[in-house]
Write an enzyme that holds these catalytic residues in place. Structure first.
Site, PDB file in Angstrom:
ATOM      1  N   LYS A  20     -56.939  43.238   4.558  1.00  0.00           N
ATOM      2  CA  LYS A  20     -58.325  42.816   4.811  1.00  0.00           C
ATOM      3  C   LYS A  20     -59.136  42.826   3.521  1.00  0.00           C
ATOM      4  O   LYS A  20     -59.858  41.871   3.225  1.00  0.00           O
ATOM      5  CB  LYS A  20     -58.944  43.739   5.868  1.00  0.00           C
ATOM      6  CG  LYS A  20     -60.402  43.437   6.202  1.00  0.00           C
ATOM      7  CD  LYS A  20     -60.798  44.017   7.544  1.00  0.00           C
ATOM      8  CE  LYS A  20     -60.991  45.513   7.559  1.00  0.00           C
ATOM      9  NZ  LYS A  20     -62.207  45.994   6.841  1.00  0.00           N
ATOM     10  N   ARG A  25     -61.793  39.415  -0.717  1.00  0.00           N
ATOM     11  CA  ARG A  25     -62.039  39.173  -2.147  1.00  0.00           C
ATOM     12  C   ARG A  25     -61.474  37.835  -2.592  1.00  0.00           C
ATOM     13  O   ARG A  25     -62.068  37.144  -3.426  1.00  0.00           O
ATOM     14  CB  ARG A  25     -61.454  40.335  -2.965  1.00  0.00           C
ATOM     15  CG  ARG A  25     -62.291  41.621  -2.799  1.00  0.00           C
ATOM     16  CD  ARG A  25     -61.522  42.853  -3.191  1.00  0.00           C
ATOM     17  NE  ARG A  25     -62.330  44.069  -3.225  1.00  0.00           N
ATOM     18  CZ  ARG A  25     -62.662  44.798  -2.152  1.00  0.00           C
ATOM     19  NH1 ARG A  25     -62.284  44.426  -0.940  1.00  0.00           N
ATOM     20  NH2 ARG A  25     -63.389  45.897  -2.287  1.00  0.00           N
ATOM     21  N   ARG A 120     -75.399  50.719   9.834  1.00  0.00           N
ATOM     22  CA  ARG A 120     -74.685  51.240   8.655  1.00  0.00           C
ATOM     23  C   ARG A 120     -75.581  51.235   7.416  1.00  0.00           C
ATOM     24  O   ARG A 120     -76.393  50.331   7.237  1.00  0.00           O
ATOM     25  CB  ARG A 120     -73.397  50.436   8.444  1.00  0.00           C
ATOM     26  CG  ARG A 120     -72.455  50.652   9.632  1.00  0.00           C
ATOM     27  CD  ARG A 120     -71.180  49.877   9.524  1.00  0.00           C
ATOM     28  NE  ARG A 120     -70.361  50.339   8.413  1.00  0.00           N
ATOM     29  CZ  ARG A 120     -69.223  49.764   8.067  1.00  0.00           C
ATOM     30  NH1 ARG A 120     -68.771  48.707   8.738  1.00  0.00           N
ATOM     31  NH2 ARG A 120     -68.523  50.234   7.061  1.00  0.00           N
ATOM     32  N   SER A 165     -66.990  54.725  -3.075  1.00  0.00           N
ATOM     33  CA  SER A 165     -66.995  53.569  -2.174  1.00  0.00           C
ATOM     34  C   SER A 165     -66.658  52.319  -2.951  1.00  0.00           C
ATOM     35  O   SER A 165     -67.355  51.944  -3.901  1.00  0.00           O
ATOM     36  CB  SER A 165     -68.382  53.423  -1.538  1.00  0.00           C
ATOM     37  OG  SER A 165     -68.552  52.091  -1.072  1.00  0.00           O
ATOM     38  N   GLN A 167     -66.926  49.411  -1.793  1.00  0.00           N
ATOM     39  CA  GLN A 167     -67.925  48.380  -1.496  1.00  0.00           C
ATOM     40  C   GLN A 167     -69.116  48.507  -2.440  1.00  0.00           C
ATOM     41  O   GLN A 167     -69.629  47.510  -2.946  1.00  0.00           O
ATOM     42  CB  GLN A 167     -68.349  48.481  -0.024  1.00  0.00           C
ATOM     43  CG  GLN A 167     -67.179  48.140   0.908  1.00  0.00           C
ATOM     44  CD  GLN A 167     -67.483  48.329   2.380  1.00  0.00           C
ATOM     45  OE1 GLN A 167     -68.608  48.644   2.770  1.00  0.00           O
ATOM     46  NE2 GLN A 167     -66.466  48.131   3.215  1.00  0.00           N
ATOM     47  N   ASP A 313     -59.681  54.823   6.067  1.00  0.00           N
ATOM     48  CA  ASP A 313     -59.617  54.041   7.313  1.00  0.00           C
ATOM     49  C   ASP A 313     -58.465  54.492   8.216  1.00  0.00           C
ATOM     50  O   ASP A 313     -58.393  54.083   9.377  1.00  0.00           O
ATOM     51  CB  ASP A 313     -59.462  52.546   6.992  1.00  0.00           C
ATOM     52  CG  ASP A 313     -60.692  51.978   6.299  1.00  0.00           C
ATOM     53  OD1 ASP A 313     -61.774  52.598   6.363  1.00  0.00           O
ATOM     54  OD2 ASP A 313     -60.570  50.888   5.686  1.00  0.00           O
ATOM     55  N   LYS A 340     -68.967  54.487   9.384  1.00  0.00           N
ATOM     56  CA  LYS A 340     -68.083  53.323   9.561  1.00  0.00           C
ATOM     57  C   LYS A 340     -68.534  52.553  10.806  1.00  0.00           C
ATOM     58  O   LYS A 340     -69.666  52.720  11.244  1.00  0.00           O
ATOM     59  CB  LYS A 340     -66.630  53.789   9.644  1.00  0.00           C
ATOM     60  CG  LYS A 340     -66.138  54.478   8.376  1.00  0.00           C
ATOM     61  CD  LYS A 340     -66.119  53.548   7.171  1.00  0.00           C
ATOM     62  CE  LYS A 340     -65.609  54.243   5.929  1.00  0.00           C
ATOM     63  NZ  LYS A 340     -65.730  53.386   4.736  1.00  0.00           N
ATOM     64  N   ARG A 344     -66.803  57.902  13.182  1.00  0.00           N
ATOM     65  CA  ARG A 344     -65.388  58.098  13.532  1.00  0.00           C
ATOM     66  C   ARG A 344     -65.006  59.572  13.691  1.00  0.00           C
ATOM     67  O   ARG A 344     -63.931  59.850  14.215  1.00  0.00           O
ATOM     68  CB  ARG A 344     -64.482  57.384  12.516  1.00  0.00           C
ATOM     69  CG  ARG A 344     -64.533  55.872  12.680  1.00  0.00           C
ATOM     70  CD  ARG A 344     -63.649  55.133  11.689  1.00  0.00           C
ATOM     71  NE  ARG A 344     -63.713  53.685  11.944  1.00  0.00           N
ATOM     72  CZ  ARG A 344     -63.357  52.745  11.080  1.00  0.00           C
ATOM     73  NH1 ARG A 344     -62.897  53.087   9.883  1.00  0.00           N
ATOM     74  NH2 ARG A 344     -63.438  51.461  11.398  1.00  0.00           N
ATOM     75  N   ARG A 386     -60.493  50.269  14.679  1.00  0.00           N
ATOM     76  CA  ARG A 386     -59.531  51.326  14.332  1.00  0.00           C
ATOM     77  C   ARG A 386     -59.432  52.385  15.434  1.00  0.00           C
ATOM     78  O   ARG A 386     -58.371  52.977  15.638  1.00  0.00           O
ATOM     79  CB  ARG A 386     -59.874  51.948  12.977  1.00  0.00           C
ATOM     80  CG  ARG A 386     -59.926  50.904  11.868  1.00  0.00           C
ATOM     81  CD  ARG A 386     -59.326  51.314  10.569  1.00  0.00           C
ATOM     82  NE  ARG A 386     -59.639  50.295   9.563  1.00  0.00           N
ATOM     83  CZ  ARG A 386     -58.837  49.276   9.233  1.00  0.00           C
ATOM     84  NH1 ARG A 386     -57.656  49.144   9.790  1.00  0.00           N
ATOM     85  NH2 ARG A 386     -59.211  48.390   8.325  1.00  0.00           N
TER      86      ARG A 386
END
Ligand SMILES: O=C(O)C1=C[C@@H](OP(=O)(O)O)[C@@H](O)[C@H](O)C1
Ligand SMILES: C=C(OP(=O)(O)O)C(=O)O
Length: 427
Positions: A20, A25, A120, A165, A167, A313, A340, A344, A386
């Site tokens: 993913k 990207r 988020r 992170s 991201q 993850d 997330k 989670r 997930r």
């Protein structure tokens, strides 16, 4: 509802859908590059399709058929101001990486997503981009979507990120590619480095010095062919299936084994699991291997520190494996789990307890008691792919039948999960 029955054995040779992180990207960099980018092994899951749809709305021609994609890049400034808000769906990677790209563009854009995205945190990305000179706003001073971005001329910064992170790191580096001077990001622990590797594959110079990575502004990307390996985060569910069903073994071919992602392999081995890497190779700067996984009795371990970003993850499914290990498993330093698609820590504890799993949530992780016989139950994915898949794997070990509600969330990262699982399960 997705129905799963207790399995007698897991066996076969399989491939999982494309990675993913790498698929997102490849589309983004392809759109910003000069010339054509062809992608094979692309993940046609909902998240990566959101990325394609956002770039199409900015005038980039993208052909997609299953796992084959062609992106007709127009160069960094070839994007057009979109007519409508851009919808990132459920994808944190899309909104955060695109924030960095949009910060450089001479137009206005609004980024928004689903209910989960709306909860988020975004200031972790918006804050440093504002420091670079971008005009960005959102609910609660830029903490939440929708994000309104008016990009323009940026100044390079040296950013010390409080979180590990990818991201955050990627958003800043992407903005840095069009900023004045050098932009660098230093993280507390190494997060996945697909951005750095793929930028290099597109002809960009990226400098790494320990936990600091820098780019110089004014670099251009050149379109190319990208082959995406299978997603280790998806393979993790199958590895766990083998470990919770005695007598099982599985060959998972063509899996990405970038060291910043292989925490799951290290943890399974540390728990006593048998897992071999075969046919190791490098494709587009990314290490790839086939994974031969054989059932073994696991024992509990502690997972913390540097290891966490390497398997963030995978924690929901690690928790499932831990219910079948000898002794207890302790997960610490994983407060990122709370932000997330769901919290989670809370969702793993609440859903696993429906099977009779014994999980104690903590401030920064959880404690899982092993050797717990699970009983089939009706579970809710809570809209988190997930969680849905991790609970399906618990269902393979639980007596009787398990049902997963809101199972459509699984399509976010693993289209064909149900069929693939059915093909390797002997009942
Ligand atoms: O950059 C990426 O592709 C991702 C980074 C990670 O998030 P963070 O950057 O928030 O840790 C990960 O959880 C997510 O699934 C994908
Ligand atoms: C957290 C995840 O993705 P994202 O942040 O892209 O929504 C994930 O896939 O588990």
């Amino acid at each position: 509802m997705l129905r799963v029955r207790q399995a007698k054995k897991i066996a076969g040779t399989v491939r999982v859908p494309g990675d993913k992180s790498i698929s997102h990207r490849a589309v983004m960099f392809g759109a910003l590059a000069e010339g054509v980018t062809t992608i094979e092994g692309f993940l046609p899951g909902a998240d990566c399709l959101s990325t394609i749809s956002c770039f199409r709305r900015m005038g980039i021609e993208i052909e997609q058929q299953g796992d084959k994609v062609t992106v007709y890049g127009k160069g960094w400034y070839g994007l057009q101001e979109p007519e409508q808000h851009l919808d990132v769906g459920n994808s944190g990677t899309t909104i955060r990486l695109m924030s960095g790209i949009m910060a450089t563009q001479p137009f206005h854009v609004v980024l928004e997503g689903d209910e989960s995205i709306a909860k988020r945190p975004m200031r972790r990305v918006i804050g440093p981009l504002r420091q670079m000179g971008a005009k960005i706003d959102g609910r609660k001073d830029g903490e939440f979507t929708p994000l309104s971005i008016r990009g323009g001329k940026l100044e390079g910064i040296a950013y010390q990120s409080p979180v590990a992170s990818a991201q955050v790191k990627s958003a800043i580096l992407l903005a840095g590619l069009q900023a004045n001077g050098v932009t660098s990001v230093t993280e507390p622990h190494l997060s996945r480095d697909h951005t750095e590797r793929m930028l290099q594959a597109f002809g960009v110079s990226v400098v790494r010095d320990g936990l600091t990575v820098s780019v110089e502004g004014g670099q251009k990307l050149t379109g190319r062919a990208i082959s995406v390996p299978g997603d280790i985060s998806s393979a993790a569910f199958l590895i766990a299936a083998v470990m919770v069903v005695p007598g099982s073994s599985l060959l998972i071919e063509n899996v990405g084994v970038n060291p910043s992602r292989t925490g799951i392999i290290d943890v399974v081995k540390a728990m006593g699991g048998r897992l071999e890497l075969l046919n190791e190779r490098v494709v587009n700067e990314e290490p790839v291997a086939d994974l031969l996984v054989t059932h073994s009795q696991l024992h509990g371990i502690e997972i913390a520190g540097d290891m966490i970003p390497r398997l963030i993850d995978e924690i929901p499914v690690i928790a499932v494996m831990a219910t079948q290990a000898k002794g207890k498993t302790v997960i610490r330093d994983a407060e990122e789990l709370k932000v997330k698609e769901t919290d989670r820590i809370a969702t793993v504890a609440s859903q696993l307890s429906k099977f009779g799993g014994r999980v104690t949530p903590t401030e920064d992780g959880m404690i899982i008691e092993g050797e717990t016989a699970l009983t089939g139950a009706v579970i809710d994915s809570m809209g988190d792919h997930r969680i849905g898949m991790a609970m399906a794997i618990a269902g393979l070990s639980a007596t009787g039948e398990t049902g997963i509600e809101n199972e459509e969330a699984i399509n976010v990262s693993f289209p064909g999960f149900e069929e693939l699982l059915a093909s390797i399960c002997q009942q």
